[in-house]
Design a protein around this motif. Sequence first.
Motif, PDB file in Angstrom:
ATOM      1  N   CYS A  76     -35.482  -2.538   7.759  1.00 39.35           N
ATOM      2  CA  CYS A  76     -34.872  -3.083   8.989  1.00 39.35           C
ATOM      3  C   CYS A  76     -35.779  -4.050   9.753  1.00 39.35           C
ATOM      4  O   CYS A  76     -35.327  -5.046  10.278  1.00 39.35           O
ATOM      5  N   GLU A  77     -37.048  -3.757   9.867  1.00 38.72           N
ATOM      6  CA  GLU A  77     -37.947  -4.569  10.694  1.00 38.72           C
ATOM      7  C   GLU A  77     -39.262  -4.751   9.986  1.00 38.72           C
ATOM      8  O   GLU A  77     -40.031  -3.805   9.943  1.00 38.72           O
ATOM      9  N   VAL A 149     -22.384   6.381  11.322  1.00 42.69           N
ATOM     10  CA  VAL A 149     -23.850   6.390  11.423  1.00 42.69           C
ATOM     11  C   VAL A 149     -24.468   7.024  10.175  1.00 42.69           C
ATOM     12  O   VAL A 149     -25.686   7.127  10.067  1.00 42.69           O
ATOM     13  N   GLU A 233     -27.755  -0.179   5.135  1.00 42.30           N
ATOM     14  CA  GLU A 233     -29.050  -0.045   5.821  1.00 42.30           C
ATOM     15  C   GLU A 233     -28.962  -0.631   7.213  1.00 42.30           C
ATOM     16  O   GLU A 233     -28.298  -1.647   7.418  1.00 42.30           O
ATOM     17  N   CYS A 234     -29.684  -0.043   8.110  1.00 39.31           N
ATOM     18  CA  CYS A 234     -29.855  -0.614   9.450  1.00 39.31           C
ATOM     19  C   CYS A 234     -28.533  -0.820  10.156  1.00 39.31           C
ATOM     20  O   CYS A 234     -28.386  -1.714  10.983  1.00 39.31           O
ATOM     21  N   GLU A 235     -27.551  -0.054   9.778  1.00 43.89           N
ATOM     22  CA  GLU A 235     -26.275  -0.145  10.487  1.00 43.89           C
ATOM     23  C   GLU A 235     -25.736   1.262  10.689  1.00 43.89           C
ATOM     24  O   GLU A 235     -25.916   2.140   9.843  1.00 43.89           O
ATOM     25  N   ALA A 236     -25.106   1.435  11.833  1.00 41.18           N
ATOM     26  CA  ALA A 236     -24.663   2.776  12.196  1.00 41.18           C
ATOM     27  C   ALA A 236     -23.214   2.748  12.644  1.00 41.18           C
ATOM     28  O   ALA A 236     -22.690   1.712  12.981  1.00 41.18           O
TER      29      ALA A 236
ATOM     30  N   GLY B 432     -36.874  -1.960  16.622  1.00 41.51           N
ATOM     31  CA  GLY B 432     -37.859  -3.024  16.418  1.00 41.51           C
ATOM     32  C   GLY B 432     -37.865  -3.948  17.616  1.00 41.51           C
ATOM     33  O   GLY B 432     -37.289  -3.623  18.655  1.00 41.51           O
ATOM     34  N   SER B 433     -38.517  -5.089  17.447  1.00 39.69           N
ATOM     35  CA  SER B 433     -38.609  -6.048  18.546  1.00 39.69           C
ATOM     36  C   SER B 433     -37.467  -7.052  18.412  1.00 39.69           C
ATOM     37  O   SER B 433     -37.054  -7.402  17.312  1.00 39.69           O
ATOM     38  N   ASN B 435     -37.873  -9.945  19.160  1.00 37.84           N
ATOM     39  CA  ASN B 435     -38.602 -11.187  18.890  1.00 37.84           C
ATOM     40  C   ASN B 435     -38.127 -12.348  19.745  1.00 37.84           C
ATOM     41  O   ASN B 435     -37.942 -13.465  19.260  1.00 37.84           O
ATOM     42  N   LEU B 459     -29.067   9.609  14.252  1.00 36.41           N
ATOM     43  CA  LEU B 459     -29.505   8.392  14.942  1.00 36.41           C
ATOM     44  C   LEU B 459     -30.963   8.454  15.399  1.00 36.41           C
ATOM     45  O   LEU B 459     -31.534   7.433  15.772  1.00 36.41           O
ATOM     46  N   LYS B 465     -32.948   5.448   9.064  1.00 40.23           N
ATOM     47  CA  LYS B 465     -33.047   3.997   9.269  1.00 40.23           C
ATOM     48  C   LYS B 465     -31.884   3.434  10.072  1.00 40.23           C
ATOM     49  O   LYS B 465     -31.483   2.289   9.886  1.00 40.23           O
ATOM     50  N   VAL B 466     -31.293   4.244  10.925  1.00 39.12           N
ATOM     51  CA  VAL B 466     -30.229   3.739  11.795  1.00 39.12           C
ATOM     52  C   VAL B 466     -30.467   4.182  13.239  1.00 39.12           C
ATOM     53  O   VAL B 466     -31.176   5.163  13.484  1.00 39.12           O
ATOM     54  N   SER B 467     -29.883   3.444  14.147  1.00 37.85           N
ATOM     55  CA  SER B 467     -29.945   3.813  15.563  1.00 37.85           C
ATOM     56  C   SER B 467     -28.917   2.979  16.328  1.00 37.85           C
ATOM     57  O   SER B 467     -28.223   2.147  15.744  1.00 37.85           O
ATOM     58  N   LYS B 487     -34.740  -3.838  19.785  1.00 39.42           N
ATOM     59  CA  LYS B 487     -33.667  -4.050  18.813  1.00 39.42           C
ATOM     60  C   LYS B 487     -33.331  -2.722  18.156  1.00 39.42           C
ATOM     61  O   LYS B 487     -34.205  -2.070  17.590  1.00 39.42           O
ATOM     62  N   TRP B 489     -30.903  -0.516  15.324  1.00 39.29           N
ATOM     63  CA  TRP B 489     -30.428  -0.812  13.968  1.00 39.29           C
ATOM     64  C   TRP B 489     -29.019  -0.294  13.789  1.00 39.29           C
ATOM     65  O   TRP B 489     -28.793   0.760  13.202  1.00 39.29           O
ATOM     66  N   HIS B 490     -28.074  -1.078  14.289  1.00 33.16           N
ATOM     67  CA  HIS B 490     -26.687  -0.612  14.257  1.00 33.16           C
ATOM     68  C   HIS B 490     -25.729  -1.570  13.581  1.00 33.16           C
ATOM     69  O   HIS B 490     -24.672  -1.173  13.135  1.00 33.16           O
ATOM     70  N   ALA B 491     -26.069  -2.835  13.507  1.00 29.10           N
ATOM     71  CA  ALA B 491     -25.083  -3.811  13.023  1.00 29.10           C
ATOM     72  C   ALA B 491     -25.278  -4.191  11.560  1.00 29.10           C
ATOM     73  O   ALA B 491     -24.365  -4.697  10.918  1.00 29.10           O
ATOM     74  N   GLY B 492     -26.476  -3.965  11.015  1.00 33.08           N
ATOM     75  CA  GLY B 492     -26.719  -4.305   9.616  1.00 33.08           C
ATOM     76  C   GLY B 492     -26.566  -5.792   9.354  1.00 33.08           C
ATOM     77  O   GLY B 492     -26.817  -6.622  10.233  1.00 33.08           O
ATOM     78  N   GLU B 493     -26.138  -6.118   8.138  1.00 29.46           N
ATOM     79  CA  GLU B 493     -25.960  -7.522   7.781  1.00 29.46           C
ATOM     80  C   GLU B 493     -24.634  -7.998   8.319  1.00 29.46           C
ATOM     81  O   GLU B 493     -23.592  -7.746   7.739  1.00 29.46           O
ATOM     82  N   ASN B 505     -28.310  -7.576  15.150  1.00 25.41           N
ATOM     83  CA  ASN B 505     -29.120  -6.519  15.756  1.00 25.41           C
ATOM     84  C   ASN B 505     -30.051  -7.083  16.824  1.00 25.41           C
ATOM     85  O   ASN B 505     -30.301  -6.439  17.839  1.00 25.41           O
TER      86      ASN B 505
END
Lengths: 236, 1009
Positions: A76-77, A149, A233-236, B432-433, B435, B459, B465-467, B487, B489-493, B505
């Motif tokens: 994710c980061e 999630v 990944e990185c999505e909830a 994360g940041s 940025n 979460l 790896k989600v929030s 930031k 982590w909820h929207a993904g790609e 995100n």
Amino acid sequence: MSRTLLLLALLLCAGPASAQSAKQLNTEGFRLYQAGKLEQAAQKFEAATEADPKHALAHYNLAATLGVLRKRGVFCEPDTSLNNILDHLTTAVRLDPRRLARAKEDADLDPIRNTVGWHRLLGLSPARTEDVPKLLLGVRKWYGPGVGVYGTLRTFTFLEEGKRAVMSQRQPGTEEGQGTEEREGTWSVSGRKVELRFPKGDPIILTLDKQGVLSQQGGSIGTENPITDAPSECEA
Amino acid sequence: MPHLEYRIKPGDTLAAIARSYNVTLDVLARHNGISNPNRIQSGQLLRIPAAAGSSGSTSRPLTHKVSAGETLSSIAASYELTVETLAQANNLRDVNRLFIGQVLKLQSTPSASTGQTLNTRSGPPPQQQVTSGTLPQQHTTPLPASGSPPSIHDIMEVAFRITGAFEGGRATSYQNEDSGIVSYGKHQATLSSGTLGTILAKYVKRSTNPAAQRLAGFMDRVNRKDSSLRKDAGFKQALLDAGADPVMSVIQDEVFAQKYWPTAEQGTQSDKLKSPLALAMYYDTNIQGGLAAVRTATAKAMKGKPFSELAYLTEFNRQRDLRLQGLAEDKRSAARYKWGEEKEQLLNDAKWLDSSRSRVVALQSLVAAGDLQLRGDAQGLLHLNRYRVRGLSAGGASTTQPQQPAPTSPPRADAATLVKPPVVSKPSPNFGSRNGTDIDAIILHHTASNNVEADLRTLTKPSSKVSAHYLIGPDGTMYQLVQDEMKAWHAGESAIRGQKKPGVNSRSIGIEITNDGLGRTPFTEAQYQALEKLVPYLVRAYKVPMENLLGHRDVAPGRKIDPANNFDWSRVRRAVEASTGGTVATGPQDNNTGNASTPTPRKWSLSPSLDDVLKKGAVLKEGMQGPAVSELQRLLGLESPDGKFGSNTKLVVKTFNASAGVKMPPGLEGTATKATFEALKKKSPPNPIAGDVIAKAGVNLPEIARNVHAAMQGGLTSLGTNEEQVYTNLARLNHDAKLITEFKKVYAKTYKVDIVEELKSEFSNTWLYGDELNKALSYLSPRSSPPPKKTNPPAPITPGNKTPSPSPSPGGAKERSGKEWVNRFLPSNKVSDLKEPFQSKVRNFLTALTAGGVKYDINTTLRPPQRSYLMYYAREVASGRLAPDKVPAFIPQNNDAPVNIDWAHRDAQGKADLTAAKKAAVAMDKEYNAAKAIGKPYKSNHNGGEAIDMDFAPAWGIGKSVVDATGKTVTIRSKRDLLVVGATFGVYHWNYHGPKNKTDDPHWSKTGN
């Protein structure tokens, strides 16, 4: 080993004069990569690709750095998703085909070997029907969509010997590894259709589209479909 | 039928023009034969039909908003009114004191002008506020009882004082340390930009001061921008003396007002800024350089957000500061690769750039103080770093100057009422940041479970790896998992309206709602109530536009389905609208068709999703609101997609359907279906120059335009102008008059600016640029008018730069061979001595080399055949291959002069002295210092001016990138690469066609021989 390769790649680099800053950023990124400061290196490489989107080496270096990070469990980061790594790798190869030979040997890129994108670079195409079985095997493990999630709940694994297939499924509200149900069966391909048969229950029919995405017949979006080469990944 | 005319300006939309003249879009389109309202061109003349009859209203609006630079008489003239009428209607005491942004009544009663014929005007359409009824009080600028608003002249004076304080402030200020050569005066006019020259020319003409006479003596060098003036003490003294002359001070203001003010004023107008502070800031930026770049960067940063003038100016200062910082960094990094004076100069420039950032700080302090009217402190003084200058209030204007309402900021509750609802903190390690990415979106999700404990665990667990920032439990509890600034982590790609960057995100706040998402479990009343508090708070705190209040499904269609179909969006939206007055969405309200003085609140129904339109035959129509409508508006190219399908959108859709041949049942012409979207997608992306590529010589003009534009705007990481990129790309025009003309057209069409103007504003003025501008402009001057000196090939180091001597050797009697012959029949190293068309080919090649950073040193271009003869036989004799007395005589062709040389050193009796003769030939050969191969006379391409000998630095240009004649950028990695580039220009190296030996390495010609 991969570092040597990167260094070589760096020496071979000669971007357009207009991209002085991209070159500098790439060099700075490489220094950071050497020093093991991978997150910072990725930032520099990314800046380099933004300064000069045609800077093949910066794209390659970014892909490789993200690859190492992913190997080390960083998600994710920065964005170490398979798609992101592949986007940069593919761009690098498109801009400079010599990057492919290196990519084949670069251990940094191991995380993306089991993807449609990598097999595309190797010459396979989901648009060609005859490549369908090769892609199913090449990707090996396919992932259903992230649900709420709870991420990807369902995976399909295609194995060569005996055409074995493994489907794994867990319920939302559960944690990974908890209450996961696994079923073993066989698979066979006809055209773009893949049939999975299990000892009990109806067979599952999947179709591979020309973009390299599987979908289950009768499945609904968001729970069963789409089925891709990358986990949620990185999505909830 | 009487009609108005309006000339389309860059940035206009047909819809906006239609609105401002109170005609409907399709009437306007039809009246002008426009089939696609999105395809209008800047400069196009529109006929505005007289008021669309039914309402009986007039085309003349009731009010006019004063723009910078307008006078009461110019306004009166443009509406065919008298100054007196206007002054009276508006109760103006002093007709010379108008306030920018002031709204003037144009009619005392609405019926007074019915049926009036209007004159033709080409100015901007009047800013229309209302079309009927009386003017709402808040739109007028009530004039204070004492004093009056400042005129544009007053504002200009204060702006000059501000910039003057930064620049040195006195007419005598003198500075010679940077690349401007000499900077002088209140505004620090530089010699290199030409502004100082303009000032001095006026001064010399107008003043009788002895200093003017002394300066007159320098004008030649001033006009040449002679850099020796940098160290000329006489010049400096004359300037300092002239500075004491009041005439000089007046002229300095005059020249700067003419040269730099208009751009600044136009800039504020097109950016819809109205305050005197905005004008002062734009002017100061323009003086320093980079106004266009900073404006673009600001507009980009503010895009899609509602903003007030204060917020806009703050961002403007931030962008200006970033640019200066970036430019200073660029200079410093460039200095790393330079030595000596050049390095010093670059480091000096960097230092100046750094210190100039203080002016941005000073201006920002005025913004921060909210002093948009430049009123200053209690004494009327503006504090600018260590300077104090008189503000506007001291200039006679009232100290009770009304503060203009911010132009685009909606009425909004003040900060005190912006209270965050209570949350329960459950920190998640998964973040994360951002940025630096600003928050401008809110994404709603369902968790896919009804178990809030399980949702919370997932979460907040590292391995998941989600929030999300918030989770709303079924009981309405709001959990905060990640701080807003970070930031989650909820929207993904995902992508917002197709935009992947910045990442969703990074730019959004994620709110999870505990719900299994199967569409059966209702979202609880407690959850809705929580959302009704939380979402409006977030929308206001982060100024999130309504169109960016989205579901996960909207940003990841085909993959995500949350929140589920049974989620009631309208409850959340209504709460937001109630809290913000319904005007959070950016840009003009679509539902406001200009018939009401205040937007009529309208009930919007939630539109079907895009997916439903494309796959299930759903229809988008008037009165709907949602992401699918935004997408439709975006594809239609509407100026500010607000996601609301109002009458304006309907008209555009209708016009589009008709023009694209999308068949619609009667009555539904103004709706959008799958067919509409398909037609829209087929439509080429809004690129007015598609298909306009000039095939000539493989020069891709749109591409050059793109590159040049990008270079000037600076990339994401490189701030400021990338000069080299501008040069390299402009060089591809080959100084070809036709190509240049075409290119200018393409550029103007694409970017709505004149390339020359943009170059000027980018490379303009004072100390930072100067030479660069000339260099850039030189590429836009056709070959017939030779480019300015700067772009000529650099003067060669060796040999003497003398023109060929046509002088024959001493007539009649033969002269013995020897060194002195070398100075006769001299060669040229001037490109201008080459024969056409080879000369042009060489020029193009050399221009490309220069642009690519390859230096060259020309040894020879034209070599007289006599010289070839002398060189060739001197070598033959010196090498012993030929006896001196066997050398044939030179046989002139085409009336060439003879060569009366005595190779054999014969005495009066005709007896040869072969030893002396050979010695002389050796000396000659040594002096000629020729390469191994020497062409025989009339055999060498040099004799016809069709060859050029030169060396390169770095050798063969290796490591540099050069744009070849086909427009391709070639990175030179070997000698061969350069040879191939030369060949594309029709300049062939000796080795190009095959020979491998290096006998004539510097030699290039029209054939390679």
